[in-house]
Every structure is written in structure tokens, then in C-alpha cells.
Design a protein around this motif. Structure first.
Motif, PDB file in Angstrom:
ATOM      1  N   HIS A  33      52.756  43.628  14.109  1.00  9.04           N
ATOM      2  CA  HIS A  33      52.789  45.037  14.510  1.00  9.04           C
ATOM      3  C   HIS A  33      53.426  45.928  13.438  1.00  9.04           C
ATOM      4  N   GLN A  34      54.351  45.408  12.678  1.00 15.49           N
ATOM      5  CA  GLN A  34      54.884  46.185  11.558  1.00 15.49           C
ATOM      6  C   GLN A  34      53.812  46.389  10.491  1.00 15.49           C
ATOM      7  N   TYR A  62      50.600  46.486  11.080  1.00 14.98           N
ATOM      8  CA  TYR A  62      49.717  47.509  11.635  1.00 14.98           C
ATOM      9  C   TYR A  62      50.228  48.906  11.298  1.00 14.98           C
ATOM     10  N   GLU A  63      51.528  49.123  11.506  1.00 20.77           N
ATOM     11  CA  GLU A  63      52.086  50.451  11.266  1.00 20.77           C
ATOM     12  C   GLU A  63      51.979  50.843   9.795  1.00 20.77           C
ATOM     13  N   SER A  92      59.348  48.774  25.428  1.00 23.39           N
ATOM     14  CA  SER A  92      58.548  49.013  24.231  1.00 23.39           C
ATOM     15  C   SER A  92      57.095  48.634  24.481  1.00 23.39           C
ATOM     16  N   GLY A 100      52.834  49.084  22.635  1.00 29.05           N
ATOM     17  CA  GLY A 100      51.966  49.605  21.590  1.00 29.05           C
ATOM     18  C   GLY A 100      51.463  51.003  21.888  1.00 29.05           C
ATOM     19  N   SER A 111      52.953  53.850  19.766  1.00 28.34           N
ATOM     20  CA  SER A 111      52.720  54.003  18.335  1.00 28.34           C
ATOM     21  C   SER A 111      52.291  55.432  18.029  1.00 28.34           C
ATOM     22  N   GLN A 157      51.998  56.858  15.149  1.00 27.70           N
ATOM     23  CA  GLN A 157      51.051  56.940  14.037  1.00 27.70           C
ATOM     24  C   GLN A 157      49.617  56.735  14.518  1.00 27.70           C
ATOM     25  N   GLN A 175      58.227  62.688  16.996  1.00 24.11           N
ATOM     26  CA  GLN A 175      56.926  62.039  17.150  1.00 24.11           C
ATOM     27  C   GLN A 175      55.965  62.906  17.962  1.00 24.11           C
TER      28      GLN A 175
END
Length: 260
Positions: free
Chosen positions: A39-40, A42-43, A107, A109, A112, A114, A139
Motif C-alpha cells: 500500500h505504500q 501504491y501511494e 484505517s 483504503g 487514500s 491521493q 486532504q
């Protein structure tokens, strides 16, 4: 060479100490590290795609076909990598994920920012996405700002105007993209002319298809991992993700297919 340049190394240039110290599993389960790393990554890819998308919009609005096509090809290649990463995540069995899932707390997804900004750049206009972002937060402001600007498809329409096509004007860019029969007639001309703009149009279709492929692979991965359980953070999990399938980002480019 000054002292600063002399001191620069592979590790310091890439900030590897900080990067490799950014994984903090909350359990002793072996598979949690994989979940975090995927997942990091992905970001990081989302960050790069947003960087490329901004440049792509600039090139389109300036009428630079070659640069736009090259940038689109880069974004498409990144999407292939992003989709392929699901293969790695799917090496984790449902029981392996369940072993640390409770440690994720609220937490999800869905949080996210972004990815929400990327959706907005691609044309999504849906205030329901703000549910996970408190008012006054950075955000939420980033997503709202992206929703207030022209989308990638709006930049493509500007590009067509620069190339001499009499495209419809005056669209409210804060509203969702809706099919436009007038624009579809222009797109038919673009394809019949079979020059640079038709290449750009086809690459946008590729991008739309790539996004839909990502959504499909994502929902199937969630289904095989947690079935129809409620997602982390209270999200509706696979049920919500299924509602996002097969909804094109650029409806006019798909509407003209049967007439080409």
C-alpha cells in the motif's frame, strides 16, 4: 564539486533511511509487512501518476501532441504495474490477512486522499468522498481543489479546440462529465481525420480501460480476501467497490465506438 555534492550518496539521495523506516507493523504476524509495503508503493505510484497527469494537462492545453502521447504512455505503463501488484497481494490468504486485520482499526483504503484526487483529475465529481475527510483538513482541501479544476478530459477538449475542432464550450468543470452528442460528432471527425488527435483519443480510451481494470482486479482481490464482510474503517467493502465497475470516465469516447 562542493562538500554537499561530495556527501551525496544513493542512500541520502533517495532518503532510504527514512523510507525503509516507514513500515510499522502493529502485530507480530509475518504478512503484515507485505500489506504495508504494497500500500505504500501504491501511494508512491499515485503520487507519480498525479505528477504526470498535471504535466499531461499542460501539454494537451498547449496542443503538444507528441509530449501528450509520451506522457499518456508512461501513465498507462504505471497503471499496468499498479494492477500487477495485486498479484503479489493475492499471495496472502484470507486467514493470513485476518490474522492482523483487527490491528488496522479505522484505517481503510477508502481514506487514500491521493486516489480521490486522481479520481477527480479523471473527472469524478462526488461529494460523498468527503465522508472520510474532516472539514478544514488538508486532504479534504486537496480533493475539493481537484474537483474545482478542469479534468483531464476537459483538457483534451481544449486540445481539440487548439487543433482547430469546433468543440462545445462553457462546460461547468465542477459538474460530472455527461455524454455530449455535439462533442461526439466532433470526435467522429477526429477519428476520420486519423491524425494526432485520434492517437491521443485512443490513448485516453486505454487509460479509461486501465482504470476499469484496476477497479475490477481490486474488487476481486477484496472479495477473495474478505468476501462480503464490512471493510476496515466501516466501509462497505466489496459491495461498494462493485458499484464502481464498468462506469467509464470518458463516456463520449465510448459512445462513438459503434459509429466508427
Amino acid at each position: 564539486m562542493n562538500d554537499t555534492q561530495a556527501a551525496l550518496s544513493y542512500t541520502s539521495y533517495l532518503s532510504l533511511d527514512e523510507l525503509l523506516d516507514a513500515q510499522h507493523p502493529r502485530s507480530d504476524e509475518h504478512d503484515e509487512l507485505l500489506f504495508i509495503v504494497i500500500h505504500q508503493v501504491y501511494e508512491l505510484w499515485f503520487k507519480q501518476v498525479l505528477h504526470e497527469a498535471l504535466y499531461l494537462q499542460e501539454q494537451l492545453e498547449a496542443g503538444n501532441t507528441a509530449h501528450a502521447v509520451r506522457t499518456l504512455r508512461r501513465i498507462l505503463t504505471i497503471f499496468k504495474v499498479v494492477v500487477a501488484q495485486i498479484d503479489v497481494l493475492e499471495t496472502m490468504t484470507p486467514s493470513q490477512f485476518t490474522s492482523f486485520r483487527a490491528r488496522l482499526d479505522a484505517s481503510s483504503g477508502f481514506q487514500s486522499a491521493q486516489f480521490r484526487v486522481l479520481e477527480a483529475v479523471l473527472g469524478r465529481r462526488d461529494e460523498r468522498v468527503f465522508a472520510h475527510y474532516p472539514e478544514g483538513g488538508d486532504q479534504r482541501a486537496q480533493i475539493a481543489d481537484a474537483m474545482s479544476r478542469p479534468s483531464l478530459f476537459d483538457s483534451f477538449v481544449t486540445y481539440l479546440a487548439v487543433k482547430g475542432y469546433d468543440v462545445p464550450t462553457g462546460r461547468d468543470v465542477t459538474k460530472p462529465l455527461e455524454p455530449s452528442p455535439a462533442l461526439q460528432e466532433i470526435l467522429l471527425r477526429v477519428y476520420r481525420d486519423d491524425t494526432g488527435p485520434s492517437v491521443v483519443a485512443e490513448h485516453l480510451v486505454d487509460l479509461d480501460e486501465g482504470m476499469q481494470e484496476w477497479r475490477y482486479r481490486h474488487v476481486k482481490m477484496v472479495e477473495r480476501t474478505i468476501g462480503d464482510k464490512t471493510g476496515t474503517g466501516g466501509s462497505s467493502g466489496a459491495h461498494y467497490l462493485r458499484t464502481t465497475l464498468f462506469s467509464p470516465m470518458f463516456p463520449d469516447l465510448w459512445a462513438v465506438r459503434s459509429r466508427l
